[in-house]
Enzyme design. Structure first.
Site, PDB file in Angstrom:
ATOM      1  N   HIS A  77       0.832  -1.220   0.000  1.00 45.51           N
ATOM      2  CA  HIS A  77       0.000   0.000   0.000  1.00 45.51           C
ATOM      3  C   HIS A  77       0.863   1.265   0.000  1.00 45.51           C
ATOM      4  CE1 HIS A  77      -3.919  -2.044   0.854  1.00 45.51           C
ATOM      5  NE2 HIS A  77      -3.134  -2.929   1.421  1.00 45.51           N
ATOM      6  N   ASN A 150     -10.379  -2.725   2.420  1.00 39.04           N
ATOM      7  CA  ASN A 150     -10.028  -2.744   0.999  1.00 39.04           C
ATOM      8  C   ASN A 150     -11.277  -2.498   0.157  1.00 39.04           C
ATOM      9  OD1 ASN A 150      -7.283  -3.251   1.187  1.00 39.04           O
ATOM     10  ND2 ASN A 150      -7.487  -5.470   0.985  1.00 39.04           N
ATOM     11  N   HIS A 341      -3.943   1.162  12.027  1.00 40.65           N
ATOM     12  CA  HIS A 341      -3.685  -0.076  12.771  1.00 40.65           C
ATOM     13  C   HIS A 341      -5.031  -0.709  13.104  1.00 40.65           C
ATOM     14  CE1 HIS A 341      -2.385  -3.013  15.525  1.00 40.65           C
ATOM     15  NE2 HIS A 341      -2.082  -2.281  16.573  1.00 40.65           N
ATOM     16  N   TYR A 364       0.541  -4.209  12.158  1.00 42.01           N
ATOM     17  CA  TYR A 364       0.412  -2.765  11.907  1.00 42.01           C
ATOM     18  C   TYR A 364       1.193  -1.920  12.903  1.00 42.01           C
ATOM     19  CZ  TYR A 364      -2.798  -3.881   8.201  1.00 42.01           C
ATOM     20  OH  TYR A 364      -3.314  -4.378   7.035  1.00 42.01           O
TER      21      TYR A 364
HETATM   22 FE1  HDE Z   1      -2.631  -4.774   5.419  1.00 41.68          FE
HETATM   23  N1  HDE Z   1      -0.825  -3.980   5.893  1.00 41.68           N
HETATM   24  N2  HDE Z   1      -1.993  -6.589   5.988  1.00 41.68           N
HETATM   25  N3  HDE Z   1      -4.395  -5.612   4.803  1.00 41.68           N
HETATM   26  N4  HDE Z   1      -3.289  -2.993   4.799  1.00 41.68           N
HETATM   27  C1  HDE Z   1      -0.462  -2.701   5.728  1.00 41.68           C
HETATM   28  O1  HDE Z   1       0.663  -1.396   7.322  1.00 41.68           O
HETATM   29  C2  HDE Z   1      -0.898  -6.817   6.725  1.00 41.68           C
HETATM   30  C3  HDE Z   1      -4.743  -6.917   4.903  1.00 41.68           C
HETATM   31  C4  HDE Z   1      -4.540  -2.669   4.386  1.00 41.68           C
HETATM   32  O2  HDE Z   1      -3.288   3.546   3.978  1.00 41.68           O
HETATM   33  C5  HDE Z   1       0.867  -2.390   6.349  1.00 41.68           C
HETATM   34  O3  HDE Z   1       1.033   0.805   7.632  1.00 41.68           O
HETATM   35  C6  HDE Z   1      -0.834  -8.222   7.105  1.00 41.68           C
HETATM   36  C7  HDE Z   1      -6.160  -7.092   4.683  1.00 41.68           C
HETATM   37  C8  HDE Z   1      -4.606  -1.280   4.028  1.00 41.68           C
HETATM   38  O4  HDE Z   1      -1.667   3.360   5.437  1.00 41.68           O
HETATM   39  C9  HDE Z   1       1.263  -3.705   7.024  1.00 41.68           C
HETATM   40  C10 HDE Z   1      -1.948  -8.794   6.546  1.00 41.68           C
HETATM   41  C11 HDE Z   1      -6.634  -5.833   4.440  1.00 41.68           C
HETATM   42  C12 HDE Z   1      -3.319  -0.779   4.255  1.00 41.68           C
HETATM   43  C13 HDE Z   1       0.112  -4.608   6.633  1.00 41.68           C
HETATM   44  C14 HDE Z   1      -2.669  -7.766   5.852  1.00 41.68           C
HETATM   45  C15 HDE Z   1      -5.530  -4.926   4.511  1.00 41.68           C
HETATM   46  C16 HDE Z   1      -2.530  -1.872   4.752  1.00 41.68           C
HETATM   47  C17 HDE Z   1       1.871  -1.781   5.413  1.00 41.68           C
HETATM   48  C18 HDE Z   1      -2.363 -10.246   6.587  1.00 41.68           C
HETATM   49  C19 HDE Z   1      -8.084  -5.430   4.117  1.00 41.68           C
HETATM   50  C20 HDE Z   1      -2.828   0.625   4.000  1.00 41.68           C
HETATM   51  C21 HDE Z   1       1.992  -0.326   5.807  1.00 41.68           C
HETATM   52  C22 HDE Z   1      -2.408 -10.793   7.883  1.00 41.68           C
HETATM   53  C23 HDE Z   1      -9.008  -5.696   5.173  1.00 41.68           C
HETATM   54  C24 HDE Z   1      -3.083   1.526   5.167  1.00 41.68           C
HETATM   55  C25 HDE Z   1       1.189  -0.198   6.992  1.00 41.68           C
HETATM   56  C26 HDE Z   1      -2.645   2.933   4.833  1.00 41.68           C
HETATM   57  C27 HDE Z   1      -1.200  -1.757   5.126  1.00 41.68           C
HETATM   58  C28 HDE Z   1       0.064  -5.885   7.052  1.00 41.68           C
HETATM   59  C29 HDE Z   1      -3.856  -8.036   5.111  1.00 41.68           C
HETATM   60  C30 HDE Z   1      -5.700  -3.516   4.287  1.00 41.68           C
HETATM   61  C31 HDE Z   1       2.614  -4.259   6.660  1.00 41.68           C
HETATM   62  C32 HDE Z   1       0.263  -8.854   7.919  1.00 41.68           C
HETATM   63  C33 HDE Z   1      -6.943  -8.401   4.744  1.00 41.68           C
HETATM   64  C34 HDE Z   1      -5.802  -0.521   3.512  1.00 41.68           C
HETATM   65  O5  HDE Z   1       1.334  -3.583   8.404  1.00 41.68           O
END
Ligand code: HDE
Length: 707
Positions: A77, A150, A341, A364
């Site tokens: 992202h 999402n 987060h 997060y």
């Molecule tokens: Fe994320 N995801 N994600 N994700 N995600 C990040 O956090 C992660 C997942 C989503 O505009 C990271 O600050 C894991 C689902 C959005 O700043 C990180 C898993 C959904 C955003 C991270 C998922 C999301 C992130 C990278 C699986 C939809 C952007 C930078 C267990 C419900 C937020 C950050 C923004 C961002 C980890 C799966 C949505 C690495 C480990 C499912 C919208 O922490």
């Protein structure tokens, strides 16, 4: 000119975004330590041709700061755009949740929203085929609540353990860092072809949902099941949705690829301009409520993030509205530093045991520590809670708060016991006391083993055009894969979803339809895992769900739709002004496009400035094309290859096209049928005659029968 620098009030308890704004008007240039700078052009040298001196603290400070200006981009992202806004309820949710911001329809809760693509890096194109992040930060009176969702309601994997593998597979390949912001390569499809649980998500990502027309025209989903907790401590499962008031609309893949070159900031610009011009983007918050007692009533598991709860089974109740009404003042300070987060929740909301959500609860916070340099990221203005913060946490990198007094522990008597714990009655957060009685295992519940029934449901729910686009997307993506075995494995997976889909994709790839490989299990390594299981063969009791097709979305307005008006010297001024007046009243945005910038002369001699020339814009950046009459204008345009290309491209991309008077002569030079066979090509003698048909055609978004 000010003579003295104002002192900021550093002792104030809560510094909000407003007080942190810098106003440099009427101020001298200074160093970061307030010393006025007398020469910002030249470094300090031993003689005007001599070496620069180490003592030049002004230059060193400036360049050091510059050298450290970048922070790590988000690991996923990374590419995103944000905006401020408000959230307001329609009706109290008190029956289900005690969350303060969900009680009173009169209360406005400030929000910050960030939209993003997932795979590309920070400077990549907005129009990649990808999932879009839809992250909302609610600044509630009881603390920050982040709904980090999402634009698709399901995910690729069922367990957080697989997330690094998924992301490594989709990111550019490590040996040559290609391709950027694209899933169309071997490592991604290698992984997917071995992960049948991704089948449902793959349907969404290959659908037009992955190439939205605008952030303003996307749905949002919390994906996981959460819990609402009410005053009586009763838990109700809840799924969150965002429904855009402009409807859900997408572009064509061919168009997306051209936009990526013409304006890689297309979505960012669209969001920015809509807010600047007062066309505030709006979504309704939808919730699906499922009583605890119904947890096991469905043919899928509520904890499985690869499943939706079809709206036919549990309707979406629209309970409030999100409006984005203010652009950030500074991209880095706000959009880049905003820290979402899933673990930021408030009393009245709680987690479910979805294993993907549980893993996110760790990730997060961890990621913010890395990106934002330490545990004080909550003090960055965009991340600050508007509820007062009092605790005994101290120090660490870049601490902003100046905590006074000598007490930084609890219990204490020296500070009268303050700050003290809040009882639940006083708003203290207490986790829902879910009973857990089980053995520790590394296992996937058998209720997670149906990977295909909802993939099939999604495919069956698409219109004919949507299915065509989805097939083409798979032909494109798998066509870019080089290893034949991966393609074949994917055809096997597709055949589990729909036989017609598999054979259409196979035909495009010049392959026979293959049966799914056995074992069709989690991965090759599964041999070593005695617990790995075959996906079960199940079918959804719901065969078609209307909500899954964009065909059934809102199509009742032309608000904020962009219309290109093609003109050259000699255009019919009345036909432009009448159309402009009528269309602007309905909220559309009209821009004139001409062979050159500057004044364009109407037949009556009046001048109209061109907003763009054919060099500075492109057909793909508009929703519709209007060609007014005026023989001089039309003769010039009909000989202009760029003007002809402009109209042809709009036609190819299924857009509404309208000509008035001599304007039809330009259409005759193009592929556009002028025989009335296409109801979204409007040809009339006067604009008022054309108006109804043109407005209806634009509101339809696209005539998908064409492509
Ligand atoms: Fe994320 N995801 N994600 N994700 N995600 C990040 O956090 C992660 C997942 C989503 O505009 C990271 O600050 C894991 C689902 C959005 O700043 C990180 C898993 C959904 C955003 C991270 C998922 C999301 C992130 C990278 C699986 C939809 C952007 C930078 C267990 C419900 C937020 C950050 C923004 C961002 C980890 C799966 C949505 C690495 C480990 C499912 C919208 O922490």
């Amino acid at each position: 000119m000010a003579t003295k620098k104002k002192n900021s009030n550093i002792s104030s308890k809560q510094i909000n975004l407003e007080t942190n704004k810098e106003d440099a008007a009427d101020e001298f240039l200074t160093t970061n330590h307030g010393v006025r700078i007398n020469d910002n052009q030249n470094s300090l040298k031993a003689g005007d041709r001599g070496p620069t001196l180490l003592e030049d603290f002004i230059m060193r400070e400036k360049i050091t700061h510059f050298d450290h200006e970048r922070i790590p981009e988000r690991v996923v992202h990374a590419r995103g755009s944000g905006a401020h806004g408000v959230f307001q309820l329609y009706e109290s949710m008190s029956k289900w949740t005690k969350a303060g911001f969900l009680q009173d329809p009169k209360v406005e809760t400030p929000v910050f929203v960030r939209f993003s693509t997932v795979a590309g890096s920070r400077g990549s194109t907005d129009l990649a085929r990808d999932v879009r992040g839809f992250a909302v930060k609610f600044y509630t009176d009881e603390g920050v609540f982040d709904l980090v969702g999402n634009n698709m309601p399901v995910f690729f994997i069922q367990d957080a353990m697989k997330f690094p593998d998924l992301v490594h597979a989709v990111k550019p390949e490590p040996h040559n860092e290609m391709p950027q912001a694209s899933a169309a390569h071997d490592t991604f499809w290698d992984f997917i072809s071995l992960m049948p649980e991704s089948a449902h998500m793959i349907m969404w990502v290959m659908s037009d949902r992955a190439i939205p027309r605008s952030y303003r025209m996307m749905e949002g989903f919390g994906v996981h099941t959460f819990r609402f907790i009410n005053e009586q401590n009763r838990s109700t499962f809840v799924k969150f949705h965002w429904k855009p008031l402009l409807g859900v609309h997408s572009v064509l893949w061919d168009e997306a690829q051209i936009i990526s070159g013409r304006d890689p900031d297309f979505h960012r610009r669209d969001l920015w301009e809509a807010i600047e011009t007062g066309a505030f983007p709006e979504w309704e918050l939808g919730i699906q409520l499922i009583p605890e007692a119904d947890e096991h009533k469905f043919e899928f598991d509520l904890l499985d993030p690869t499943k939706i709860v079809p709206e036919e089974l549990v309707p979406v109740r629209r309970v409030g509205k999100l409006t984005l009404n203010r652009n950030p003042d500074n991209f880095f300070a706000e959009t880049e530093q905003v820290a979402f987060h899933v673990g930021h929740i408030v009393p009245g909301i709680d987690f479910s045991n979805d294993p993907l959500l549980q893993g996110r609860l760790f990730s997060y916070l961890d990621t913010q520590l890395k990106r934002l340099g330490g545990p004080n990221f909550h003090e960055i203005p965009v991340n600050r809670s508007i509820a007062p913060v009092h605790n005994n946490q101290r120090d660490a990198q870049a601490r902003q708060t100046i905590n006074t007094g000598r007490v930084s522990y609890e219990p204490n008597s020296l500070a009268g016991g303050c700050p003290f714990q809040a009882s639940v009655k006083n708003g203290g957060f207490a986790s829902f006391q879910e009973r857990v009685d089980a053995s520790k295992v590394r296992e996937r519940s058998a209720s997670f083993h149906d990977h295909f029934s909802q993939a099939t449901l999604f495919f069956n729910s698409q219109s004919e055009a949507e299915q065509r686009h989805l097939i083409n997307a798979l032909r494109f993506e798998l066509g870019k894969v080089e290893v034949q075995a991966i393609r074949k494995r994917m055809i096997g997976i597709l055949s589990k979803i729909d036989a017609g889909l598999a054979s259409a994709v196979a035909e495009g790839l010049g392959l026979p339809v293959t049966k799914p490989e056995r074992p069709l299990n989690q991965s090759f390594g599964a041999d070593t895992n005695p617990k790995s299981v075959q996906p079960t063969d199940a079918s959804s009791t719901i065969e078609v769900s209307e909500a899954l097709s964009m065909e059934n979305t809102v199509k009742d307005s032309i608000k904020s739709r962009k219309i290109a008006v093609l003109i050259a010297d000699g255009f019919n001024g009345d036909q432009v002004s009448v159309a402009k007046e009528t269309l602007l009243k309905q909220g559309a945005v009209l821009k004139t496009v001409a062979p050159h910038l500057g004044a364009v002369l109407a037949a009556d001699g009046k001048a109209l400035p061109a907003d763009f020339s054919f060099f500075t814009t492109a057909s793909v950046l508009f929703d519709a094309v209007y060609v007014p009459g005026g023989s001089g204008s039309v003769e010039t345009l009909a000989q202009n290859a760029d003007a002809i290309e402009f109209v042809n491209e709009a036609y190819k991309h299924c857009k509404a096209i309208c000509s008035v008077g001599e304007g039809s002569k330009l259409l005759e030079e193009t592929r556009v049928p002028t025989d009335g066979s296409d109801r979204t090509i409007i040809i009339a003698e006067t604009y008022p005659d054309a108006n109804n048909g043109f407005v209806k055609a634009i509101a339809q978004h696209r005539n998908w029968e064409r492509g």
